[in-house]
Design a protein around this motif. Structure first.
Motif, short mmCIF file in Angstrom:
data_model
loop_
_atom_site.label_atom_id
_atom_site.label_comp_id
_atom_site.label_asym_id
_atom_site.label_seq_id
_atom_site.Cartn_x
_atom_site.Cartn_y
_atom_site.Cartn_z
N LYS A 54 9.49 14.04 -20.13
CA LYS A 54 9.54 14.91 -18.95
C LYS A 54 10.09 14.12 -17.77
O LYS A 54 10.00 12.91 -17.71
N PHE A 55 10.60 14.86 -16.80
CA PHE A 55 11.24 14.23 -15.66
C PHE A 55 10.38 14.23 -14.40
O PHE A 55 10.89 14.18 -13.30
N LYS A 56 9.10 14.29 -14.60
CA LYS A 56 8.24 14.21 -13.42
C LYS A 56 7.09 13.27 -13.70
O LYS A 56 6.66 13.10 -14.83
N LEU A 57 6.59 12.65 -12.66
CA LEU A 57 5.45 11.77 -12.78
C LEU A 57 4.61 11.91 -11.53
O LEU A 57 5.08 12.40 -10.51
N LYS A 58 3.39 11.48 -11.64
CA LYS A 58 2.51 11.55 -10.48
C LYS A 58 2.45 10.17 -9.84
O LYS A 58 2.04 9.21 -10.46
N LEU A 59 2.87 10.07 -8.60
CA LEU A 59 2.88 8.81 -7.89
C LEU A 59 2.48 9.08 -6.44
O LEU A 59 3.02 9.98 -5.81
N LEU A 60 1.52 8.32 -5.97
CA LEU A 60 1.03 8.52 -4.61
C LEU A 60 0.57 9.96 -4.39
O LEU A 60 0.79 10.55 -3.33
N VAL A 94 0.84 -1.20 0.00
CA VAL A 94 0.00 0.00 0.00
C VAL A 94 0.87 1.25 0.00
O VAL A 94 0.56 2.24 -0.67
N SER A 95 1.98 1.22 0.73
CA SER A 95 2.88 2.38 0.76
C SER A 95 3.49 2.64 -0.61
O SER A 95 3.89 3.76 -0.91
N TYR A 96 3.55 1.61 -1.45
CA TYR A 96 4.05 1.76 -2.82
C TYR A 96 2.91 2.09 -3.78
O TYR A 96 3.13 2.22 -4.98
N GLY A 97 1.68 2.19 -3.29
CA GLY A 97 0.55 2.41 -4.16
C GLY A 97 0.10 1.15 -4.86
O GLY A 97 -0.54 1.20 -5.92
#
Length: 393
Positions: A351-357, A179-182
């Motif tokens: 791009k160098f960003k992603l949406k995680l958690l 869960v902590s890793y999504g």
């Protein structure tokens, strides 16, 4: 939609989706039967029946406690037996008289302490009444869809990660770590000594379970040569059917071997043997819970690539979720990349960003875990290619 898993008359759907539950040995003791009551109260959607002759007629968390399971006429599909080991045979006889199909035995004090005769007695009773045993020395089943839980405040959200564990503590930890890793769980089973139901039966279930896509194992011992052969066969079948198996095989050191003997009474196998098992069956061998959770995240990405893009991963890239062990003072989630054209060319295209958690987290360049991670994941891809199961073959 539920799977219709039924192998040789064994229908584990009745275990994972029971219409009612009975907890024998229920009490206020948080380390005994009271533990299971606290895990399930106000969460399990069906009837819960509590039993304890010392507390008969009293209330526990709003449930009335009965003296014996023989007092009620209602059919109870799944029982949790949380009493001392010496009392288990007598109560298992009563359970058999009520035609209960599945029982989780929580107690320790069997093979792991040299009490094999007590295990044999339990197995004899179970066979007489056609009861299937989970355990002993275990905590049973976690299935969010079936509203079954084996820890306090476990996530109700279900996913595609199935797991079979000979340690209840490891099972709880992996569920929380995921869960902590999504990442979320389809079904986890703590099997302890695996006196009756073994990893083989649950792997067969997962092979045909529509919800489970990736399988994690924590194995301390297999009880026989025959079970070992069946284990290798079903693990290979799971991998060939694109349900990757991640195996945490413990017992490489002498201290670990002694710990295993004290836990499940099993003898840990040779390190080289289990490496050969990984090579022959296509499973990914890991050494700790973090690696297991990380590989799950990586395989999830691989399966998405295989299932939806039908692309050769060698020509594209593998995205892999892991924890940064350097770069910053506090651990952060990062995405590891492997691409043929090189990092700089990739950097200019993406791009160098992603949406995680629910957060935007930068991808860092100087992580030294990529090669080791991808080597383990590529083992699975190469296994599929060898057997003609990879999309491009």
């Amino acid at each position: 939609m539920l799977s219709s898993n039924n192998t040789d008359g064994l229908n584990l759907e009745k275990l994972f989706f029971p219409r009612s539950i009975g907890i024998i040995g229920a009490s206020h003791n948080p380390s005994g039967g009271g533990f299971f009551v606290r895990c399930l109260k106000n969460r399990y959607r069906g009837p819960i029946y509590l039993f304890n002759p010392r507390l008969s007629g009293k209330q526990l968390y709003g449930y009335e406690i009965k003296s014996s399971i023989l007092e009620i006429s209602d059919f109870i599909a799944y029982r949790i037996l949380a009493v001392p080991a010496r009392l288990c045979p007598k109560i298992l006889e009563e359970i058999g008289q009520k035609e209960v199909p599945f029982v989780t035995i929580f107690a320790s004090g069997f093979r792991e302490v040299g009490n094999e005769d007590l295990e044999k007695e339990l197995l004899h009773i179970a066979k007489n009444y056609n009861i299937r045993i989970i355990g002993p020395n275990c905590i049973g089943v976690y299935n969010p869809k079936g509203s079954l839980y084996f820890a306090f405040e476990q996530s109700r959200k279900s996913g595609n990660f199935g797991g079979i564990f000979q340690s209840g503590g490891i099972a709880q930890n992996l569920a929380q770590l995921g869960v902590s890793y999504g990442l979320y769980i389809s079904k986890f089973i703590s099997i302890g000594n695996a006196l009756d139901l073994s990893p083989v039966e649950f792997l067969e279930y997962f092979l045909h379970d529509d919800q489970t896509k990736i399988i994690g194992l924590y194995i301390e011992n297999l009880r026989s040569i025959e079970q070992g052969r069946n284990f290798m066969k079903i693990v290979q079948n799971c991998n060939l059917n694109r349900k990757p198996v991640i195996l945490w095989r413990v017992g490489y050191g002498e201290a670990t071997k002694k710990a295993i003997i004290s836990h499940t009474g099993g003898l840990a196998g040779n390190n080289a043997i289990w490496k050969a098992v990984g090579k022959q069956t296509g499973c990914c061998i890991v050494n700790n819970s973090n690696e297991l959770a990380e590989r799950f995240g990586g395989f999830q990405e691989i399966l998405e690539e295989m299932g939806f893009k039908d692309t050769d991963l060698n020509k594209e890239f593998i995205r892999y979720i892991s924890k940064a062990k350097s770069v910053c003072t506090k651990p952060m989630f990062c995405v590891m990349l492997k691409i043929n054209e090189g990092f700089e060319e990739y950097k200019s295209r993406y791009k160098f960003k992603l949406k995680l958690l629910n957060r935007k987290i930068p991808i860092y360049e100087n992580l030294n875990l990529t090669a080791q991670v991808l080597d383990k994941l590529n083992t699975y891809r190469e296994f599929l290619q060898k057997h003609g199961k990879y999309p491009n073959n």
